[in-house]
Design a protein around this motif. Structure first.
Motif, PDB file in Angstrom:
ATOM      1  N   PRO A  92      -2.317   0.370   7.834  1.00  0.00           N
ATOM      2  CA  PRO A  92      -0.961  -0.103   7.542  1.00  0.00           C
ATOM      3  C   PRO A  92      -0.880  -1.626   7.573  1.00  0.00           C
ATOM      4  CG  PRO A  92      -0.884   1.745   9.064  1.00  0.00           C
ATOM      5  CD  PRO A  92      -2.339   1.368   8.897  1.00  0.00           C
ATOM      6  N   VAL A  93      -1.627  -2.214   8.497  1.00  0.00           N
ATOM      7  CA  VAL A  93      -1.843  -3.659   8.526  1.00  0.00           C
ATOM      8  C   VAL A  93      -3.356  -3.846   8.481  1.00  0.00           C
ATOM      9  CG1 VAL A  93      -1.611  -5.782   9.857  1.00  0.00           C
ATOM     10  CG2 VAL A  93       0.248  -4.105   9.851  1.00  0.00           C
ATOM     11  N   ASP A  94      -3.857  -4.514   7.440  1.00  0.00           N
ATOM     12  CA  ASP A  94      -5.285  -4.753   7.320  1.00  0.00           C
ATOM     13  C   ASP A  94      -5.705  -5.835   8.304  1.00  0.00           C
ATOM     14  OD1 ASP A  94      -5.353  -2.940   5.191  1.00  0.00           O
ATOM     15  OD2 ASP A  94      -5.074  -4.521   3.699  1.00  0.00           O
ATOM     16  N   HIS A  95      -6.915  -5.693   8.860  1.00  0.00           N
ATOM     17  CA  HIS A  95      -7.472  -6.662   9.798  1.00  0.00           C
ATOM     18  C   HIS A  95      -8.787  -7.171   9.226  1.00  0.00           C
ATOM     19  CE1 HIS A  95      -4.595  -4.584  12.278  1.00  0.00           C
ATOM     20  NE2 HIS A  95      -4.780  -5.438  13.255  1.00  0.00           N
ATOM     21  N   LEU A  96      -8.921  -8.489   9.079  1.00  0.00           N
ATOM     22  CA  LEU A  96     -10.144  -9.105   8.573  1.00  0.00           C
ATOM     23  C   LEU A  96     -10.694 -10.043   9.635  1.00  0.00           C
ATOM     24  CD1 LEU A  96      -8.083  -8.645   6.078  1.00  0.00           C
ATOM     25  CD2 LEU A  96      -9.822  -9.895   4.830  1.00  0.00           C
ATOM     26  N   THR A  97     -12.009  -9.944   9.898  1.00  0.00           N
ATOM     27  CA  THR A  97     -12.619 -10.801  10.902  1.00  0.00           C
ATOM     28  C   THR A  97     -14.010 -11.234  10.473  1.00  0.00           C
ATOM     29  OG1 THR A  97     -13.219 -11.043  13.229  1.00  0.00           O
ATOM     30  CG2 THR A  97     -13.550  -8.865  12.259  1.00  0.00           C
ATOM     31  N   ASP A  98     -14.364 -12.448  10.883  1.00  0.00           N
ATOM     32  CA  ASP A  98     -15.730 -12.941  10.701  1.00  0.00           C
ATOM     33  C   ASP A  98     -16.467 -12.913  12.035  1.00  0.00           C
ATOM     34  OD1 ASP A  98     -14.595 -15.036  12.105  1.00  0.00           O
ATOM     35  OD2 ASP A  98     -15.026 -16.559  10.590  1.00  0.00           O
ATOM     36  N   GLY A  99     -15.890 -12.271  13.010  1.00  0.00           N
ATOM     37  CA  GLY A  99     -16.449 -12.200  14.349  1.00  0.00           C
ATOM     38  C   GLY A  99     -15.745 -13.128  15.310  1.00  0.00           C
ATOM     39  N   ASP A 100     -15.218 -14.242  14.793  1.00  0.00           N
ATOM     40  CA  ASP A 100     -14.481 -15.201  15.619  1.00  0.00           C
ATOM     41  C   ASP A 100     -12.992 -15.175  15.302  1.00  0.00           C
ATOM     42  OD1 ASP A 100     -16.714 -16.268  17.031  1.00  0.00           O
ATOM     43  OD2 ASP A 100     -17.209 -17.477  15.277  1.00  0.00           O
ATOM     44  N   ARG A 101     -12.690 -15.334  14.023  1.00  0.00           N
ATOM     45  CA  ARG A 101     -11.295 -15.388  13.587  1.00  0.00           C
ATOM     46  C   ARG A 101     -10.802 -14.007  13.175  1.00  0.00           C
ATOM     47  NH1 ARG A 101     -12.490 -19.847   9.183  1.00  0.00           N
ATOM     48  NH2 ARG A 101     -14.269 -18.454   9.062  1.00  0.00           N
ATOM     49  N   LEU A 102      -9.492 -13.826  13.234  1.00  0.00           N
ATOM     50  CA  LEU A 102      -8.865 -12.575  12.823  1.00  0.00           C
ATOM     51  C   LEU A 102      -7.645 -12.888  11.974  1.00  0.00           C
ATOM     52  CD1 LEU A 102      -8.528  -9.451  13.063  1.00  0.00           C
ATOM     53  CD2 LEU A 102      -7.105  -9.906  15.062  1.00  0.00           C
ATOM     54  N   VAL A 103      -7.554 -12.222  10.835  1.00  0.00           N
ATOM     55  CA  VAL A 103      -6.385 -12.338   9.964  1.00  0.00           C
ATOM     56  C   VAL A 103      -5.806 -10.938   9.810  1.00  0.00           C
ATOM     57  CG1 VAL A 103      -5.588 -12.899   7.639  1.00  0.00           C
ATOM     58  CG2 VAL A 103      -7.346 -14.297   8.720  1.00  0.00           C
ATOM     59  N   ARG A 104      -4.498 -10.836   9.967  1.00  0.00           N
ATOM     60  CA  ARG A 104      -3.800  -9.561   9.751  1.00  0.00           C
ATOM     61  C   ARG A 104      -2.961  -9.698   8.485  1.00  0.00           C
ATOM     62  NH1 ARG A 104      -3.529 -10.162  15.466  1.00  0.00           N
ATOM     63  NH2 ARG A 104      -4.425  -8.374  16.539  1.00  0.00           N
ATOM     64  N   LEU A 105      -3.085  -8.722   7.599  1.00  0.00           N
ATOM     65  CA  LEU A 105      -2.336  -8.733   6.339  1.00  0.00           C
ATOM     66  C   LEU A 105      -1.456  -7.491   6.259  1.00  0.00           C
ATOM     67  CD1 LEU A 105      -5.250  -9.735   3.941  1.00  0.00           C
ATOM     68  CD2 LEU A 105      -3.426 -11.198   4.802  1.00  0.00           C
ATOM     69  N   ALA A 106      -0.172  -7.706   6.165  1.00  0.00           N
ATOM     70  CA  ALA A 106       0.786  -6.597   6.077  1.00  0.00           C
ATOM     71  C   ALA A 106       1.416  -6.610   4.693  1.00  0.00           C
ATOM     72  CB  ALA A 106       1.838  -6.727   7.172  1.00  0.00           C
ATOM     73  N   ASN A 107       0.585  -6.508   3.669  1.00  0.00           N
ATOM     74  CA  ASN A 107       1.075  -6.592   2.294  1.00  0.00           C
ATOM     75  C   ASN A 107       1.023  -5.261   1.559  1.00  0.00           C
ATOM     76  OD1 ASN A 107       1.492  -9.373   2.555  1.00  0.00           O
ATOM     77  ND2 ASN A 107      -0.640  -9.784   2.069  1.00  0.00           N
ATOM     78  N   GLY A 108       0.820  -4.184   2.273  1.00  0.00           N
ATOM     79  CA  GLY A 108       0.699  -2.879   1.630  1.00  0.00           C
ATOM     80  C   GLY A 108       2.043  -2.243   1.328  1.00  0.00           C
ATOM     81  N   HIS A 109       1.956  -1.051   0.806  1.00  0.00           N
ATOM     82  CA  HIS A 109       3.137  -0.247   0.491  1.00  0.00           C
ATOM     83  C   HIS A 109       2.773   1.204   0.742  1.00  0.00           C
ATOM     84  CE1 HIS A 109       6.226   1.779  -1.868  1.00  0.00           C
ATOM     85  NE2 HIS A 109       6.910   0.653  -1.788  1.00  0.00           N
ATOM     86  N   ALA A 110       3.714   2.011   1.179  1.00  0.00           N
ATOM     87  CA  ALA A 110       3.455   3.417   1.497  1.00  0.00           C
ATOM     88  C   ALA A 110       2.853   4.177   0.318  1.00  0.00           C
ATOM     89  CB  ALA A 110       4.737   4.094   1.958  1.00  0.00           C
ATOM     90  N   LEU A 111       3.186   3.805  -0.905  1.00  0.00           N
ATOM     91  CA  LEU A 111       2.636   4.489  -2.072  1.00  0.00           C
ATOM     92  C   LEU A 111       1.132   4.239  -2.247  1.00  0.00           C
ATOM     93  CD1 LEU A 111       5.465   3.997  -4.714  1.00  0.00           C
ATOM     94  CD2 LEU A 111       4.835   6.092  -3.487  1.00  0.00           C
TER      95      LEU A 111
END
Length: 118
Positions: A92-111
């Motif tokens: 529902p919220v994507d999580h991206l990491t390079d091992g040190d940093r973390l980015v959360r992306l909440a750009n999705g849609h239920a469809l």
């Protein structure tokens, strides 16, 4: 798959691994682990259970995740550090990491959960 990864490595072309059903299906888990061991991808992208399965956890039910992205953050960070890549955990919220940093992306849609390949 092996030839494609080998060609990418030889050409210096980044590649992405989507370990579909890793941890849930033994053959797919083994193939994904082998590909990562041959040449590290630039990005590993999967749902939380696939990421856990790739790292040696139990995985989910086939392609369905039984874990949340938050539940596998430490695993994702460890995979990213071990392979020198970015790990993207979808949910529902994507999580991206390079091992040190973390980015959360909440750009999705239920469809998006109803359409394959979004």
């Amino acid at each position: 798959m092996h030839a494609a990864v080998e060609a990418c490595a030889a050409a210096g072309t980044p590649w992405v691994l989507d370990p579909v059903a890793a941890g849930g299906l033994p053959w797919r888990t083994e193939i994904a682990r082998t590909l990562v061991a041959e040449h590290a991808p630039a990005i590993i992208r999967g749902n939380a259970s696939e990421i856990a399965g790739l790292a040696g956890g139990s995985g989910g039910r086939g392609v369905d995740s039984t874990d949340s992205p938050e539940a596998v953050l430490d695993i994702a960070r460890a995979l990213a550090t071990e392979h020198g890549c970015v790990v993207a955990v979808s949910g529902p919220v994507d999580h991206l990491t390079d091992g040190d940093r973390l980015v959360r992306l909440a750009n999705g849609h239920a469809l998006m959960t109803r359409v394959t390949g979004v």
